[in-house]
Scaffold this motif. Structure first.
Motif, PDB file in Angstrom:
ATOM      1  N   PRO A 163      36.225  47.019  37.618  1.00 11.76           N
ATOM      2  CA  PRO A 163      35.876  46.518  36.290  1.00 11.76           C
ATOM      3  C   PRO A 163      35.002  45.268  36.325  1.00 11.76           C
ATOM      4  CG  PRO A 163      38.085  45.833  36.839  1.00 11.76           C
ATOM      5  CD  PRO A 163      37.617  46.694  37.979  1.00 11.76           C
ATOM      6  N   TYR A 164      34.330  45.039  37.439  1.00 12.90           N
ATOM      7  CA  TYR A 164      33.355  43.962  37.545  1.00 12.90           C
ATOM      8  C   TYR A 164      32.175  44.482  38.350  1.00 12.90           C
ATOM      9  CZ  TYR A 164      37.342  43.213  40.733  1.00 12.90           C
ATOM     10  OH  TYR A 164      38.436  43.391  41.548  1.00 12.90           O
ATOM     11  N   SER A 165      31.006  43.998  37.991  1.00 14.33           N
ATOM     12  CA  SER A 165      29.776  44.613  38.498  1.00 14.33           C
ATOM     13  C   SER A 165      29.024  43.778  39.522  1.00 14.33           C
ATOM     14  CB  SER A 165      28.832  44.929  37.330  1.00 14.33           C
ATOM     15  OG  SER A 165      28.549  43.742  36.601  1.00 14.33           O
ATOM     16  N   THR A 166      29.468  42.560  39.787  1.00 16.16           N
ATOM     17  CA  THR A 166      28.771  41.717  40.753  1.00 16.16           C
ATOM     18  C   THR A 166      29.761  41.129  41.750  1.00 16.16           C
ATOM     19  OG1 THR A 166      29.017  39.647  39.492  1.00 16.16           O
ATOM     20  CG2 THR A 166      27.111  41.051  38.974  1.00 16.16           C
ATOM     21  N   ALA A 167      29.224  40.709  42.895  1.00 17.51           N
ATOM     22  CA  ALA A 167      30.063  40.075  43.916  1.00 17.51           C
ATOM     23  C   ALA A 167      30.647  38.775  43.391  1.00 17.51           C
ATOM     24  CB  ALA A 167      29.234  39.823  45.181  1.00 17.51           C
ATOM     25  N   TYR A 168      29.887  38.080  42.546  1.00 16.56           N
ATOM     26  CA  TYR A 168      30.395  36.818  41.997  1.00 16.56           C
ATOM     27  C   TYR A 168      31.623  37.056  41.125  1.00 16.56           C
ATOM     28  CZ  TYR A 168      30.475  32.202  39.816  1.00 16.56           C
ATOM     29  OH  TYR A 168      30.858  30.956  39.379  1.00 16.56           O
ATOM     30  N   GLU A 169      31.622  38.124  40.347  1.00 12.16           N
ATOM     31  CA  GLU A 169      32.792  38.447  39.539  1.00 12.16           C
ATOM     32  C   GLU A 169      33.986  38.792  40.432  1.00 12.16           C
ATOM     33  OE1 GLU A 169      31.391  41.543  36.963  1.00 12.16           O
ATOM     34  OE2 GLU A 169      30.732  40.122  35.427  1.00 12.16           O
ATOM     35  N   ALA A 170      33.717  39.434  41.557  1.00  9.89           N
ATOM     36  CA  ALA A 170      34.794  39.713  42.516  1.00  9.89           C
ATOM     37  C   ALA A 170      35.351  38.407  43.087  1.00  9.89           C
ATOM     38  CB  ALA A 170      34.279  40.598  43.640  1.00  9.89           C
TER      39      ALA A 170
END
Length: 328
Positions: free
Chosen positions: A193-200
């Protein structure tokens, strides 16, 4: 004539023997200190100046014999600036330590789950470290991005030497985090449910703060992923605490949960805008590869672990068991 030649030869042998004995005595002569001592070799210090400094401290009796040895072994004169720990072993051994650049090593540790503000306080107080940090542009200085550095420093112990810069230590921590996150993101699960490595990275920081048990990180991750996938709010206390900053007094109050801040996941949808701490590699791996589960709730048991639930009814029962009964 033969007697003269023999006499000269005998004197030469005696002189050589005496010279050899003196050389051996000089090579074995200890540095006159009672205990290990830190000593800084300034940039540009030559062999003669170093020996004179030690002579002034009464660590050596004289320098000329060591100057003779340096003539025989010119590599000894190649001294490297830095901070060294000298011992009462031989003078030559101590000089070789400086010659080889065997400086004292210091260490700085970033703890898993530590917030940026705490890292900065600790590195400011780190011994023998040149604090060159520019707090108003820390992101640009460390990772070349105009962004908050929170979450970007990999928890580990970093070794440094006298007068190294604080920025060089943090850059190593940031490079390790960037590589760790990049490697994990390349192997991420599908349908996150997150699209970028930063959100991870943001998710990993929340996971890190929610549990001290490494074994629980994957399940915590599955709960938050399930909540985001079903449009539930994360409703996690560590983000609220982070948003309160220095105003947090150790106890979350009802008004804190009602206060609308970018980090209050009881009031906002989705993830907060930035990480809230420095996540471990295990938390990052949990964030990008959470296990399949039906859990959407969890409550602290009071022993460091959590009770996980799939329904609100189960969760309320767990709250009654582990929270309300404890208060009664």
């Amino acid at each position: 004539m033969l007697k003269v030649i023999l006499s000269v030869a005998f004197l030469a042998i005696i002189s050589t023997a005496i010279g050899y004995q003196q050389l051996q005595a000089t090579l074995q002569s200890p540095l006159n200190i009672s205990e290990n001592t830190q000593f800084e070799v300034k940039k540009g210090t030559g062999f003669n100046k170093l020996c004179q400094q030690w002579q002034a401290k009464n660590w050596v009796e004289s320098c000329w014999r060591y100057q003779v040895i340096a003539k025989l072994d010119p590599t000894l004169t190649d001294l490297k600036a830095g901070l060294y720990e000298l011992s009462n072993t031989s003078v030559i051994n101590n000089i070789k330590k400086i010659n080889q650049g065997q400086q004292i090593s210091f260490s700085f540790t970033i703890i898993e789950g530590q917030a940026l503000r705490d890292v900065l306080v600790n590195i400011k107080n780190a011994p023998n470290l040149n604090n060159d940090l520019k707090l108003d542009e820390l992101g640009k200085q460390i990772i070349n991005e105009d962004t908050l550095l929170e979450g970007w420093l990999f928890p580990d112990t970093y070794h440094y030497q006298h007068n190294d810069t604080a920025s060089s230590v943090l850059k190593r921590a940031a490079q390790t985090m960037q590589q760790t996150l990049s490697d994990a993101w390349q192997k991420r699960a599908n349908n996150l449910p997150y699209s970028t490595a930063y959100e991870a990275l943001i998710m990993a920081s929340i996971i890190e703060k929610e549990t001290a048990l490494a074994s629980e990180r994957p399940l915590i991750a599955s709960v938050f992923v399930n909540r985001l996938n079903t449009k539930m709010r994360l409703q996690t206390d560590p983000t609220v605490i982070y948003g309160l900053g220095e105003n947090f007094d150790g106890d979350i109050k009802y008004k804190d949960l009602r206060n609308h801040t970018p980090y209050n996941t009881y009031r906002i949808d989705g993830l907060p805008p930035t990480p809230i701490a420095m996540p471990s590699k295990e938390a990052i791996l949990a964030a990008v590869n959470p296990p399949q589960s039906d859990y959407v709730y969890f409550v602290a048991k009071g022993d460091g672990s959590h009770q996980f639930s799939t329904t609100l009814k189960q969760h309320n029962a767990a709250v009654k068991t582990y929270i309300l009964n404890k208060k009664n």
